[in-house]
Design an enzyme around this catalytic site. Structure first.
Site, PDB file in Angstrom:
ATOM      1  N   GLU A  29     112.767  47.246  67.468  1.00  0.00           N
ATOM      2  CA  GLU A  29     111.532  48.019  67.589  1.00  0.00           C
ATOM      3  C   GLU A  29     110.626  47.734  66.397  1.00  0.00           C
ATOM      4  OE1 GLU A  29     110.028  52.688  67.784  1.00  0.00           O
ATOM      5  OE2 GLU A  29     111.920  52.162  66.832  1.00  0.00           O
TER       6      GLU A  29
ATOM      7  N   CYS B  64     114.352  55.870  70.984  1.00  0.00           N
ATOM      8  CA  CYS B  64     114.883  55.952  69.622  1.00  0.00           C
ATOM      9  C   CYS B  64     114.832  57.388  69.110  1.00  0.00           C
ATOM     10  CB  CYS B  64     114.089  55.050  68.681  1.00  0.00           C
ATOM     11  SG  CYS B  64     114.718  55.080  66.985  1.00  0.00           S
TER      12      CYS B  64
ATOM     13  N   LYS C 148     111.781  51.673  77.734  1.00  0.00           N
ATOM     14  CA  LYS C 148     113.190  52.057  77.598  1.00  0.00           C
ATOM     15  C   LYS C 148     113.230  53.538  77.231  1.00  0.00           C
ATOM     16  CE  LYS C 148     117.433  50.679  75.161  1.00  0.00           C
ATOM     17  NZ  LYS C 148     117.765  51.841  74.324  1.00  0.00           N
TER      18      LYS C 148
END
Length: 493
Positions: free
Chosen positions: A41, A114, A153
């Site tokens: 990321e 995340c 995601k």
């Protein structure tokens, strides 16, 4: 139409992992059979400031931040199989980053999974899951604004119904696929993955669903990948920690010894000048419970890729690679720079490299410039040297008679950079520089040129001459500090 360029069905992918998903690991995963590889990321605020630079030496494309750090490095080998994952909470900034990288990657992915504070405190990662309107705005902006597929995601929400509802809304933005990490935002890798949630998502949408989160107890070998896919009814599978521990999990022929994998990873790290601390981090993840072994301790103590290579017995490979890259760097610099003097501001520049073999062992251009300055009753030459952070190369400027001279080429050492600047000055002024075969100019006495001094050995004479010459030039104070900052250095012979 854009989504048709890349298939997300029936593939196995390297998942995005912070500090792991850099170029060496991505290339290794592709070698072992991964169909797609995601980069770590990368935050939009940092990426939007980057400049795209073609690195002809490494044959890569680098995205370089204002502080000269390489934020993202890619190459032709992965161009049509690397997915760029960004952390973002702003549609306009997301689009700016996507447009910056879209010519060099296969797809754009938005991180909504995340749970780390560095991501969530900026409204990114799992923080986005509580703001479906913003999710929709970001994804629509990307889908309509770039020519390559867009994916995202996510992590699962507290209930199956909430998760399915969100995913169905996401599907309507036009994205090409969605990866689902089958854990709640507060759960960590030690918690079991919720295959039933991924299965529910896969049955509720028509776009490919990529299952993620099976490394704990479901995926240990390549054969397990298909079992995880079946357990989740997903189109594809994405592997994180299983691949981090041993990237050969992508091999249909079976796992390789982790020692082999580490060595192959390190070769890529050296070849692509990967940051040493990132190299060390990835190797320590592969070592796992052997991180306190003699090898593990040696890796942990290493500060450079050279030291890491030594730990794995790859010193010769490391040196050969450095020599090859330096030769290529020198060739490219020579071909791109004019050989005649050019003014760069108030500095006279030429494309000059210092080739030590062209001069006698006990003679240097700096010595000739010093002797000429003394003969002309001028101040001693003053050298100011800087170090470039991205490759630690050096460039020096010498001041003589209030004029400045510099080579436009960068050298591998501070001493060579100073010699190169001295050569520029000597050649511009038409002064001998002491090269082999050059007529005796009288600038340096015959005894020094021939190296005859009371029967002393040539090596001793060279050392003595070097010390005498070094002492004759006052040292300038250093400015700046740290290996990642330009460094001003004192001149030495």
């Amino acid at each position: 139409m854009a989504a048709g360029r890349l298939s997300f069905r029936n593939i196995t992918a390297l998942a995005p992992m912070v500090r792991v998903g850099t170029l060496p690991m991505r290339l290794l995963a592709l070698d072992y059979g991964a169909d797609l590889v995601y980069c770590e990321e990368l935050i939009d605020l940092k990426m939007v400031q980057c400049q795209r630079v073609v690195n002809e030496v490494l044959e890569t494309v680098d995205f370089i931040a204002p502080d000269d750090r390489v934020m993202f490095r890619t190459c032709m080998r992965e161009k049509d199989r690397v997915v760029f994952q960004m952390g973002t909470a702003d549609p306009d900034r997301a689009l700016a980053v996507a447009r910056l990288v879209e010519k060099d990657v296969a797809a754009i992915d938005v991180n909504m999974g995340c749970p780390k504070e560095y991501s969530t405190k900026g409204g990114m990662g799992v923080a986005l899951l509580s703001d479906p309107d913003k999710i929709e705005a970001i994804l629509k902006k990307l889908v309509t604004g770039v020519s390559i597929p867009v994916t995202c995601k996510i992590r699962i929400l507290p209930s199956v119904e909430e998760t399915v509802s969100l995913v169905q809304r996401i599907e309507k933005t036009g994205i090409a696929a969605i990866a689902v990490h089958g854990r709640f935002k507060e759960e960590r890798p030690r918690h079991p993955v919720h295959c039933d949630y991924i299965q529910a998502v896969a049955g509720a949408v028509s776009i490919p669903v990529i299952a993620n989160g099976g490394s704990l107890d479901l995926v240990r070998t390549h054969a397990d990948v298909e079992e995880f896919r079946k357990a989740t009814s997903a189109s594809s599978v994405m592997l994180a920690r299983a691949a981090m521990w041993n990237a050969s999990v992508f091999r249909s022929q079976g796992l390789l010894p982790v020692e082999t994998v580490m060595e192959e990873y390190l070769r890529y790290a050296v070849q692509y000048d990967n940051h040493a601390f990132n190299t060390k981090y990835c190797l320590c993840q592969m070592l796992r419970d052997k991180v306190e072994s003699p090898l593990g301790k040696q890796v942990q103590a290493a500060q450079t890729n050279a030291e890491i290579s030594e730990a794995y017995g790859l010193q010769e490979f490391y040196q050969q690679t450095q020599d090859r890259l330096q030769t290529k760097r020198d060739t490219l610099q020579r071909s791109s720079q004019p050989s005649c003097p050019v003014m760069d501001g108030d500095i006279i520049t030429m494309a000059i490299k210092f080739e030590r073999r062209e001069y006698p062992p006990q003679i240097t251009p700096k010595m000739f410039l010093l002797e000429w300055s003394r003969r002309e009753k001028l101040e001693q030459p003053r050298y100011k040297t800087v170090q470039r952070s991205q490759d630690r190369a050096f460039q020096s400027t010498v001041t003589v008679a209030k004029k400045k001279y510099r080579s436009s080429l960068w050298e591998k050492s501070k001493k060579f950079a100073e010699q190169a600047s001295a050569i520029v000055c000597l050649r511009v002024l038409g002064i001998p520089e002491g090269r082999l075969g050059e007529d005796d100019s009288g600038l340096v006495c015959k005894r020094k040129r021939e190296g005859r001094s009371n029967g002393n050995s040539e090596e001793e004479r060279g050392k003595k001459l070097h010390v005498e010459a070094e002492a004759s030039e006052p040292a300038a104070p250093a400015e700046g500090e740290g290996p990642n900052h330009p460094t001003q250095l004192a001149g030495t012979l």
